[in-house]
Every structure is written in C-alpha cells, then in structure tokens.
Design a protein around this motif. Structure first.
Motif, PDB file in Angstrom:
ATOM      1  N   TYR A 144       0.860  -1.175   0.000  1.00 54.14           N
ATOM      2  CA  TYR A 144       0.000   0.000   0.000  1.00 54.14           C
ATOM      3  C   TYR A 144       0.902   1.232   0.000  1.00 54.14           C
ATOM      4  N   ARG A 145       0.324   2.362  -0.329  1.00 57.98           N
ATOM      5  CA  ARG A 145       1.093   3.597  -0.269  1.00 57.98           C
ATOM      6  C   ARG A 145       0.223   4.753   0.207  1.00 57.98           C
ATOM      7  N   GLN A 146       0.898   5.729   0.795  1.00 56.27           N
ATOM      8  CA  GLN A 146       0.200   6.915   1.279  1.00 56.27           C
ATOM      9  C   GLN A 146       1.029   8.142   0.945  1.00 56.27           C
ATOM     10  N   ALA A 147       0.458   8.992   0.121  1.00 56.13           N
ATOM     11  CA  ALA A 147       1.097  10.255  -0.227  1.00 56.13           C
ATOM     12  C   ALA A 147       0.642  11.331   0.757  1.00 56.13           C
TER      13      ALA A 147
ATOM     14  N   SER B 155      -3.491   2.168 -11.569  1.00 55.67           N
ATOM     15  CA  SER B 155      -2.452   3.185 -11.754  1.00 55.67           C
ATOM     16  C   SER B 155      -1.048   2.604 -11.900  1.00 55.67           C
TER      17      SER B 155
ATOM     18  N   GLY C  87      -1.176  14.091   2.567  1.00 54.38           N
ATOM     19  CA  GLY C  87      -2.516  14.638   2.414  1.00 54.38           C
ATOM     20  C   GLY C  87      -3.525  13.709   1.777  1.00 54.38           C
ATOM     21  N   LYS C  88      -3.111  12.475   1.504  1.00 55.89           N
ATOM     22  CA  LYS C  88      -4.012  11.521   0.851  1.00 55.89           C
ATOM     23  C   LYS C  88      -4.208  10.283   1.724  1.00 55.89           C
ATOM     24  N   GLN C  89      -5.252   9.531   1.406  1.00 56.57           N
ATOM     25  CA  GLN C  89      -5.509   8.298   2.125  1.00 56.57           C
ATOM     26  C   GLN C  89      -4.582   7.199   1.632  1.00 56.57           C
ATOM     27  N   ARG C  90      -4.354   6.227   2.504  1.00 54.26           N
ATOM     28  CA  ARG C  90      -3.576   5.064   2.103  1.00 54.26           C
ATOM     29  C   ARG C  90      -4.356   4.300   1.039  1.00 54.26           C
ATOM     30  N   GLU C  91      -3.632   3.857   0.004  1.00 55.18           N
ATOM     31  CA  GLU C  91      -4.284   3.157  -1.091  1.00 55.18           C
ATOM     32  C   GLU C  91      -3.546   1.869  -1.423  1.00 55.18           C
TER      33      GLU C  91
ATOM     34  N   GLU D  25       4.021  10.990  -9.419  1.00 56.53           N
ATOM     35  CA  GLU D  25       2.817  10.660  -8.650  1.00 56.53           C
ATOM     36  C   GLU D  25       2.929   9.343  -7.890  1.00 56.53           C
TER      37      GLU D  25
ATOM     38  N   ALA E 131       5.464   8.461  -2.363  1.00 61.34           N
ATOM     39  CA  ALA E 131       4.627   8.118  -1.200  1.00 61.34           C
ATOM     40  C   ALA E 131       5.464   7.298  -0.224  1.00 61.34           C
TER      41      ALA E 131
END
Length: 115
Positions: free
Chosen positions: A37-40, A62, A42-46, A88, A91
């Motif tokens: 998983y990754r988290q940038a 992606s 200001g963003k949610q973990r995806e 992009e 993360a």
C-alpha cells in the motif's frame, strides 16, 4: 511477535526503477495474502498490489504494467519491483500481511520520484 520490515525505498528520477522488499517474521508467511500500500502526503492510504498465498497478483490500475509484486515463501519476503516511476508514485510504501481477521503492517519506506 509479528514484524514486517520494508527496505529498498529512496530517491529516483522519473522513469527510474526501485525494488522494495518486505521481510516478515512471527507469522506463517506462506498462508497470508501479502500486499503493498502507499500513502502520499494529504491523501488516504491506497492499495498498490496484492499477492495471494497461491501467488496470484492483483494491481491498482495506476500501476498495472509498471509494477510487479512477487513473493519468496522460503525467505518469508515479498517484493515490489517498480519500473517507469512517475512523480505521482511518490509516497510512503507499506507492507501488509492479511489472513481472515489477522492484519499487520510494516513501518513504511519512503519512495520519492523527482521530475
């Protein structure tokens, strides 16, 4: 004690490659679904990629065609080969182990892709 330890992150230019590793201990590695998983900021973990206990992979749209997840049950390690990296993709990348109600996370490794 369950431990998932990620390594391999770093700074890379656009178009470059990195290989992340996650070494697991304290679990029966072979029966777990492993994931990245990754988290940038200001963003949610995806979800980035999953690999089942039988070795079947699944990818986020992606990263399809650019990233490859694999596992070595003899080494209790899951890998994420990342090619054609883009800004992009920057993360913190986290390793995950999951089976039924069991869920564990690593501490994360930073991946930064410069433009």
């Amino acid at each position: 004690q369950v431990q998932l330890v990620e390594s391999g992150g770093g700074l890379v230019q656009t178009g470059g490659s990195l290989r992340l590793s996650c070494a697991a201990s304290g679990i029966i590695f072979s029966i777990n679904t492993m994931g990245w998983y990754r988290q940038a900021p200001g963003k949610q973990r995806e979800l980035v990629a999953l690999i089942s206990s039988r070795g079947s992979p699944n990818y986020a749209d992606s990263v399809k065609g650019r990233f490859t997840i694999s596992r070595d049950n003899a080494k209790n390690t899951v890998y994420l080969q990342m090619n054609s990296l883009k800004p992009e993709d920057t993360a913190v990348y986290y390793c995950n182990a999951n089976r039924n109600l069991f869920n564990a996370w690593g501490q994360g490794t930073q991946v930064t892709v410069s433009s």
